[in-house]
Design a protein around this motif. Structure first.
Motif, mmCIF file in Angstrom:
data_model
loop_
_atom_site.group_PDB
_atom_site.id
_atom_site.type_symbol
_atom_site.label_atom_id
_atom_site.label_comp_id
_atom_site.label_asym_id
_atom_site.label_seq_id
_atom_site.Cartn_x
_atom_site.Cartn_y
_atom_site.Cartn_z
ATOM 1 N N GLN A 135 1.503 13.911 -2.944
ATOM 2 C CA GLN A 135 2.791 14.569 -3.173
ATOM 3 C C GLN A 135 3.242 14.366 -4.617
ATOM 4 N N LEU A 136 3.067 13.137 -5.116
ATOM 5 C CA LEU A 136 3.435 12.840 -6.499
ATOM 6 C C LEU A 136 2.599 13.668 -7.465
ATOM 7 N N LEU A 142 3.897 16.569 -10.020
ATOM 8 C CA LEU A 142 3.658 16.406 -11.456
ATOM 9 C C LEU A 142 2.959 17.645 -12.016
ATOM 10 N N ALA A 143 2.006 18.156 -11.279
ATOM 11 C CA ALA A 143 1.300 19.367 -11.711
ATOM 12 C C ALA A 143 2.280 20.526 -11.858
ATOM 13 N N PRO A 166 0.818 -1.220 0.000
ATOM 14 C CA PRO A 166 0.000 0.000 0.000
ATOM 15 C C PRO A 166 0.853 1.271 0.000
ATOM 16 N N ILE A 167 0.450 2.228 -0.809
ATOM 17 C CA ILE A 167 1.085 3.543 -0.868
ATOM 18 C C ILE A 167 0.116 4.538 -0.253
ATOM 19 N N SER A 168 0.588 5.322 0.680
ATOM 20 C CA SER A 168 -0.314 6.236 1.387
ATOM 21 C C SER A 168 -0.880 7.294 0.453
ATOM 22 N N SER A 169 -2.063 7.774 0.808
ATOM 23 C CA SER A 169 -2.691 8.853 0.033
ATOM 24 C C SER A 169 -1.810 10.088 0.040
#
Length: 285
Positions: free
Chosen positions: A32-33, A37-38, A24-27
């Protein structure tokens, strides 16, 4: 060599890149990713999937991620494989949705446990509902070149699926080399033919880098007139129903190549290169 003045790169890392990660990758890390990216300048990012958490646990926070994307002011895409998923997306005001279907019958059954015809029957209703809600609709056509179960996928197989999706009213069609077995000659010929068959349709190219030919396939697609490409930061991704398939073409590598060719992407390649290491740190593969 033909080099267009400008192309659109659609980042799919937060969804396609992370959905199959076993840990699992935290929300918070996903957010942050997406925020970083934005900051790189993307006009569109695929950030969420409204698949049932039982089947794709990594996407169980779809509503939270969608709301966050909305707060950032992003134009973002979310995957909606069925009517229930679409209603969830409508409830949180997702602007663009995507449906997916395999050009290979065997892959489609293994991927979503339905025949191609059954999938198209549901998508006809789904797309009609999405358009009434004012949504932009992308149609993914997976395994559009080769299939790990059936071998070579014919143009006719791809054409039949595209024809149905176009009749249903999709805004663009994304042609996927899902297992990364395509080669530049096939890519060029297939995109050239598809555009000849469907002259009013906007096509997107989606390449995986299994055979280390993703960038070469991008060049081939460019020569055929394609100016929209999916990519994933750090080359993240893969498909659980495509044995041996590796990640998507890496965004930072794609942008670096295009910019050096004099093709504008409107993205900050230095920020992308910096972000790549963070993206890779999210993967346990």
């Amino acid at each position: 060599m033909y080099v267009p003045k400008e192309v659109e790169i659609i980042e799919v890392g937060p969804r396609d890149g992370l959905q199959n990660e076993p840990i699992p990758i935290s929300s918070a890390k996903k957010k942050q990713l997406i925020r970083r990216l934005a900051d790189c300048g993307f006009s569109r990012i695929e950030t969420a999937s409204f698949v049932h958490p039982k089947w794709v646990p990594q996407m169980s926070d779809a509503e939270e991620i969608a709301r966050f994307s909305q707060e950032l002011g992003l134009t973002y895409l979310a995957l909606t494989p069925n009517m229930k998923a679409l209603e969830r997306a409508i409830f949180v005001h997702v602007p663009q949705i995507a449906v997916f279907i395999g050009a290979s019958e065997t892959f489609n059954r293994k991927n979503i446990n339905r025949s191609i015809n059954d999938s198209l029957t549901e998508y006809k209703r789904l797309i009609e509902r999405a358009k009434k809600a004012g949504m932009f609709v992308r149609g993914y056509v997976s395994m559009a070149f080769f299939c790990p179960y059936e071998g070579a996928v014919s143009l006719e197989q791809v054409r039949n699926v595209c024809e149905s999706l176009i009749k249903f009213g999709v805004d663009e069609i994304d042609i996927g080399d899902t297992n990364g077995q395509a080669n530049p000659r096939l890519v060029y010929e297939r995109f050239l033919k598809l555009q000849e068959l469907f002259q009013e349709t906007s096509f997107v190219a989606h390449f995986h880098d299994t055979e280390k030919m993703a960038l070469a396939n991008v060049i081939a697609a460019l020569q055929a007139g394609i100016t929209k490409f999916d990519s994933s930061i750090g080359g993240l991704g893969g498909c659980p129903f495509s044995p041996g398939a590796t990640g998507n073409v890496a965004t930072e590598e794609l942008v670096n190549m295009l910019e050096k060719m004099g093709c504008e992407t409107n993205l900050n390649v230095d920020l992308l290169k910096q972000l790549s290491s963070f993206a890779k740190s999210l993967s346990s593969r």
